[in-house]
Design an enzyme around this catalytic site. Structure first.
Site, PDB file in Angstrom:
ATOM      1  CG  ASP A  51      -5.488  -6.991   1.815  1.00  0.00           C
ATOM      2  OD1 ASP A  51      -6.432  -7.223   1.031  1.00  0.00           O
ATOM      3  OD2 ASP A  51      -4.831  -5.934   1.785  1.00  0.00           O
ATOM      4  CB  SER A 104      -0.884   0.031   1.255  1.00  0.00           C
ATOM      5  OG  SER A 104      -1.859  -0.959   1.173  1.00  0.00           O
ATOM      6  CE  LYS A 124     -10.805  -6.174  -0.733  1.00  0.00           C
ATOM      7  NZ  LYS A 124     -10.115  -4.913  -0.943  1.00  0.00           N
ATOM      8  CB  SER A 174     -13.128   0.968   0.246  1.00  0.00           C
ATOM      9  OG  SER A 174     -12.169   1.059  -0.790  1.00  0.00           O
TER      10      SER A 174
HETATM   11  C1  S3P Z   1      -5.588  -1.155  -0.157  1.00  0.00           C
HETATM   12  C2  S3P Z   1      -6.842  -1.161   0.362  1.00  0.00           C
HETATM   13  C3  S3P Z   1      -7.614  -2.382   0.596  1.00  0.00           C
HETATM   14  C4  S3P Z   1      -6.787  -3.649   0.427  1.00  0.00           C
HETATM   15  C5  S3P Z   1      -5.828  -3.574  -0.715  1.00  0.00           C
HETATM   16  C6  S3P Z   1      -4.894  -2.389  -0.551  1.00  0.00           C
HETATM   17  C7  S3P Z   1      -4.899   0.148  -0.300  1.00  0.00           C
HETATM   18  O1  S3P Z   1      -8.695  -2.349  -0.287  1.00  0.00           O
HETATM   19  O2  S3P Z   1      -7.627  -4.769   0.267  1.00  0.00           O
HETATM   20  O3  S3P Z   1      -5.048  -4.764  -0.784  1.00  0.00           O
HETATM   21  O4  S3P Z   1      -3.661   0.152  -0.476  1.00  0.00           O
HETATM   22  O5  S3P Z   1      -5.567   1.181  -0.242  1.00  0.00           O
HETATM   23  P1  S3P Z   1     -10.059  -1.603   0.129  1.00  0.00           P
HETATM   24  O6  S3P Z   1      -9.713  -0.643   1.206  1.00  0.00           O
HETATM   25  O7  S3P Z   1     -10.574  -0.926  -1.056  1.00  0.00           O
HETATM   26  O8  S3P Z   1     -10.930  -2.700   0.640  1.00  0.00           O
END
Ligand code: S3P
Length: 428
Positions: free
Chosen positions: A313, A24, A340, A166
């Site tokens: 995750d 991220s 996902k 999200s």
């Molecule tokens: C992420 C947010 C998550 C996660 C993804 C990485 C990010 O998704 O599942 O692997 O880096 O912002 P959501 O927050 O949209 O569920």
């Protein structure tokens, strides 16, 4: 179609500082460095398919990237350029959704696309609120699916109550709001990971957070460049935490991990199941970073119904721990898992059944009765986290996981690290 064969080797004491860098934060480094007028220095950037796609998109938009050892210097162009080709986000939902927000207020025309898995994931959750403030976005199936086209436009500020927790939706809107003509506010039902807010604040943006609410002032000048060491990814480290939690007499030490509270909830669920876990904070600059020590203890079943956004995750890997626990474990309120990299509810349920476990599927979750893992052949369904979770199950009973190329999207040295704990080999 690379298969992975994993079988148990017995107890272990394992310490590593080589868990993959945080995905991220790496995506955000590649995009946010374009908001400055000076070079950003990024150490320990994640060298995996997903984040290399984002880095190469930054290059297509005009950035110059220099690599020296483990350090990237990302120099933004004086003016971002309109790319001549489509921007390939690979398998990455984070890349495509954050870039939708980032590009929607930039002069020019852009097309974002990705692999067949990404092309079937919902995009209206980002496209619709952006359209409401003036973004010109289109895509297949009435604008829901990639490829996504964007014609940069002037955007109004927003007051958006997001129906889903999200970080991808929140971050896309924040990036759009940076160039909107006024102050924006956003709220989400529960707090999602907050890297965007923390990193932009450190770069000089006036962005305030209070619980699940964010207030954002548009940027008035180029941002300060990043100077950051990306910590190791707790979601990737979690596979090895589960390995320690399911193997009697074993201990795992994960070094230099991101300890942000929105990212370590799965370790807390393992603690509730009985595993001994210690968090040792070592520094706190952009965020909290330190070591995590995981020691085996017998596992008991657990109910997981809160803070799902903080577990989204890790639930596939947690499911392996559920399978090894005494009693039943129940996951509720987790419908988001269905959209996902694959439908993680039906794929995990299907695979656990192949391992001989008793599992019930619900619309928003599943129930696993702990038992004995049996030798099995399972599929990744193109989802890196499903592939790695069942590779960890291979420490209980011989496991063949089909189609494991997807592991390259987030954790290229996973197999090498797993070889210290189990017998690992490749097949067709
Ligand atoms: C992420 C947010 C998550 C996660 C993804 C990485 C990010 O998704 O599942 O692997 O880096 O912002 P959501 O927050 O949209 O569920």
């Amino acid at each position: 179609m690379i298969s992975l064969h994993v079988s148990p080797k017995g107890e272990f004491i394992f310490e590593t500082s080589k868990i993959a860098s945080d995905k991220s934060i790496s995506h955000r480094c590649a995009i946010f460095s374009l908001l400055s007028d000076k070079p950003s220095v990024v150490r320990n950037f994640l060298n995996a398919e997903d984040t290399l796609c984002t880095l190469s998109i930054s290059q297509s938009l005009g950035a110059t990237i220099n690599k020296e050892g483990n350090t990237l210097v990302i120099t933004p162009p004086i003016e971002l350029k309109e790319p001549i080709s489509i921007l390939d986000c690979g398998n990455s939902g984070t890349a495509i959704r954050l870039l939708m927000g980032f590009l929607s207020s930039l002069d020019g025309f852009y097309v974002l696309h990705g692999d067949k898995y990404l092309a079937s994931r919902p995009m209206k959750r980002v496209a619709n609120p952006l359209r409401e403030i003036g973004a010109i976005i289109d895509g297949r199936e009435d604008g829901e699916l990639a490829p996504i086209s964007i014609r940069g436009a002037k955007l109004a500020p927003f007051n958006y109550d997001s129906p889903i927790a999200s970080a991808q939706v929140k971050s896309a809107l924040i990036l759009a709001g940076l160039r909107a003509e006024g102050i924006s506010t956003l709220s989400e039902p529960t707090l999602s990971r907050d890297h965007t807010e923390k990193m932009l604040r450190a770069m000089g943006v006036d962005i305030r957070s209070e619980g699940c609410n964010v207030t954002l002032h548009p940027m008035t000048k180029p941002l300060k460049p990043l100077d950051i060491t990306v910590p190791n990814d707790p979601s990737s480290g979690f596979f090895f935490a589960v390995a320690g939690a399911i193997t009697p007499n074993s201990k795992v030490t994960l070094k230099n991990m991101l300890l942000n509270p929105t990212r370590v909830e799965a370790y807390k669920v393992l603690q509730r199941m009985g595993t001994k876990i210690e968090f040792i904070e070592k520094e706190n600059s952009y965020d909290s970073v330190g070591d995590i020590v995981i020691e085996y203890a017998p596992l008991k079943g657990v109910v997981v119904e809160d803070n799902i956004a903080w577990l989204i995750d890790e639930l596939p890997a947690l499911s392996i721990a559920f399978g090894c626990a005494k009693g039943k474990s129940l996951v509720k309120n987790a419908k988001e898992l269905r959209v996902k990299e694959c439908d993680r509810i039906s794929c995990v349920v299907e695979n656990l059944k192949k391992c001989g476990l008793h599992v019930k599927e619900f619309e928003d979750g599943y129930e696993v009765t702990g038992g004995e893992f049996k030798q099995a052949t399972v599929k990744s369904y193109g989802d890196h986290r499903v592939a790695m979770s069942f590779a960890i199950a291979g420490l209980k009973a011989p496991m063949t996981i089909r189609d494991t190329q997807c592991i390259q999207t987030s954790f290229p040295n996973f197999k090498e690290l797993l070889s210290s704990l189990g017998n690992v080999s490749n097949g067709d």
